[in-house]
Design a protein around this motif. Structure first.
Motif, PDB file in Angstrom:
ATOM      1  N   GLU A 132       0.819  -1.211   0.000  1.00 22.40           N
ATOM      2  CA  GLU A 132       0.000   0.000   0.000  1.00 22.40           C
ATOM      3  C   GLU A 132       0.860   1.272   0.000  1.00 22.40           C
ATOM      4  O   GLU A 132       0.553   2.234  -0.694  1.00 22.40           O
ATOM      5  N   TYR A 133       1.948   1.261   0.762  1.00 18.79           N
ATOM      6  CA  TYR A 133       2.838   2.425   0.824  1.00 18.79           C
ATOM      7  C   TYR A 133       3.387   2.766  -0.563  1.00 18.79           C
ATOM      8  O   TYR A 133       3.372   3.924  -0.992  1.00 18.79           O
ATOM      9  N   ALA A 134       3.877   1.749  -1.281  1.00 20.47           N
ATOM     10  CA  ALA A 134       4.438   1.977  -2.615  1.00 20.47           C
ATOM     11  C   ALA A 134       3.348   2.381  -3.606  1.00 20.47           C
ATOM     12  O   ALA A 134       3.579   3.220  -4.483  1.00 20.47           O
ATOM     13  N   GLU A 135       2.160   1.808  -3.467  1.00 18.98           N
ATOM     14  CA  GLU A 135       1.048   2.173  -4.348  1.00 18.98           C
ATOM     15  C   GLU A 135       0.691   3.649  -4.198  1.00 18.98           C
ATOM     16  O   GLU A 135       0.417   4.340  -5.183  1.00 18.98           O
ATOM     17  N   GLN A 136       0.677   4.128  -2.964  1.00 15.13           N
ATOM     18  CA  GLN A 136       0.359   5.540  -2.724  1.00 15.13           C
ATOM     19  C   GLN A 136       1.373   6.454  -3.380  1.00 15.13           C
ATOM     20  O   GLN A 136       1.021   7.515  -3.909  1.00 15.13           O
ATOM     21  N   ILE A 137       2.628   6.057  -3.359  1.00 14.85           N
ATOM     22  CA  ILE A 137       3.671   6.854  -4.002  1.00 14.85           C
ATOM     23  C   ILE A 137       3.463   6.891  -5.510  1.00 14.85           C
ATOM     24  O   ILE A 137       3.568   7.941  -6.148  1.00 14.85           O
ATOM     25  N   LEU A 138       3.131   5.752  -6.087  1.00 16.98           N
ATOM     26  CA  LEU A 138       2.923   5.685  -7.535  1.00 16.98           C
ATOM     27  C   LEU A 138       1.693   6.477  -7.966  1.00 16.98           C
ATOM     28  O   LEU A 138       1.660   7.046  -9.058  1.00 16.98           O
ATOM     29  N   GLU A 139       0.680   6.524  -7.095  1.00 17.76           N
ATOM     30  CA  GLU A 139      -0.559   7.226  -7.430  1.00 17.76           C
ATOM     31  C   GLU A 139      -0.457   8.728  -7.194  1.00 17.76           C
ATOM     32  O   GLU A 139      -1.283   9.492  -7.686  1.00 17.76           O
TER      33      GLU A 139
END
Length: 215
Positions: A127-134
């Motif tokens: 989730e942490y990495a997804e938030q960065i990508l989004e």
């Protein structure tokens, strides 16, 4: 039989990940401590699952890590670390979307999901990495010069000299916790992930002179 190469220099992480890996059906786990050992094992087990803490390994840069992975094209990788900067995550996943990322402070459920997906060749992004990508406005965009405090510059200089957190604390008459907090703040501000990148920044910023090694 699926092989896992565990590239992490923390004892407790090795033990914990090994226990979780057995639940995925992986029975053969090979542990390595350096990049050269990792390359050697990838030559022996080209289709292995690699669980790597980039921040604890001796890669000079993320580009070098990606080169090692590309050379072992049949392998699948999970990056498993305490801290990874936004710039690092964006660059790595844009360069190679087959890489999985999960953080050491994620829940056991998420770590297990990352292992299970990657074992079957399905990339997993926490989730942490997804938030960065989004995030459409990454912190690295239009970035202003990094402002380290005077204390952080001193600690960065000592890190560049090759000193451990314990050594710096002793020599500067500081607590281990204080030095460790400075170290984390430095890495966060500079968006770096290991000592090699810290040294490169210290040299570019004039905080550290390579000639000091020979004094």
């Amino acid at each position: 039989m699926k092989i896992c190469i565990l590239a992490d220099n923390q004892f407790i992480t090795n033990e914990g990940i090994s226990a979780l890996l057995t639940r995925t059906g992986i029975e053969h786990i090979v542990r390595v401590k350096t990049m050269s050992e990792l390359q050697e094992k990838l030559n022996v087990y080209p289709g292995a699952l690699v669980v790597l803490d980039y921040t604890l390994f001796d890669f000079i840069s993320m580009q070098q890590m990606l080169i090692v992975k590309t050379a072992a094209g049949e392998s699948t990788w999970i990056l498993f670390s305490n801290e990874l900067g936004e710039t690092f995550i964006r660059y790595v996943l844009q360069s190679d979307p087959t890489i999985s990322i999960v953080m050491k402070n994620d829940s056991a459920t998420e770590v297990m999901a990352a292992l299970q997906n990657t074992v079957f060749g399905i990339p997993y992004v926490c989730e942490y990495a997804e938030q960065i990508l989004e995030n459409e406005n990454p912190s690295g965009a239009d970035a202003t010069p990094v402002n380290l405090t005077a204390s952080e510059k001193i600690i960065l200089h000592e890190i560049a000299m090759g000193k451990t957190t314990k050594e710096i604390a002793y020599e500067k008459n500081l607590s281990f916790h204080t030095v460790n907090s400075h170290r984390k703040n430095i890495f966060r501000k500079l968006e770096i992930n290991n000592v090699h990148e810290a040294i490169k920044y210290a040299i570019r910023a004039g905080i550290f002179d390579v000639a000091e090694y020979y004094i």
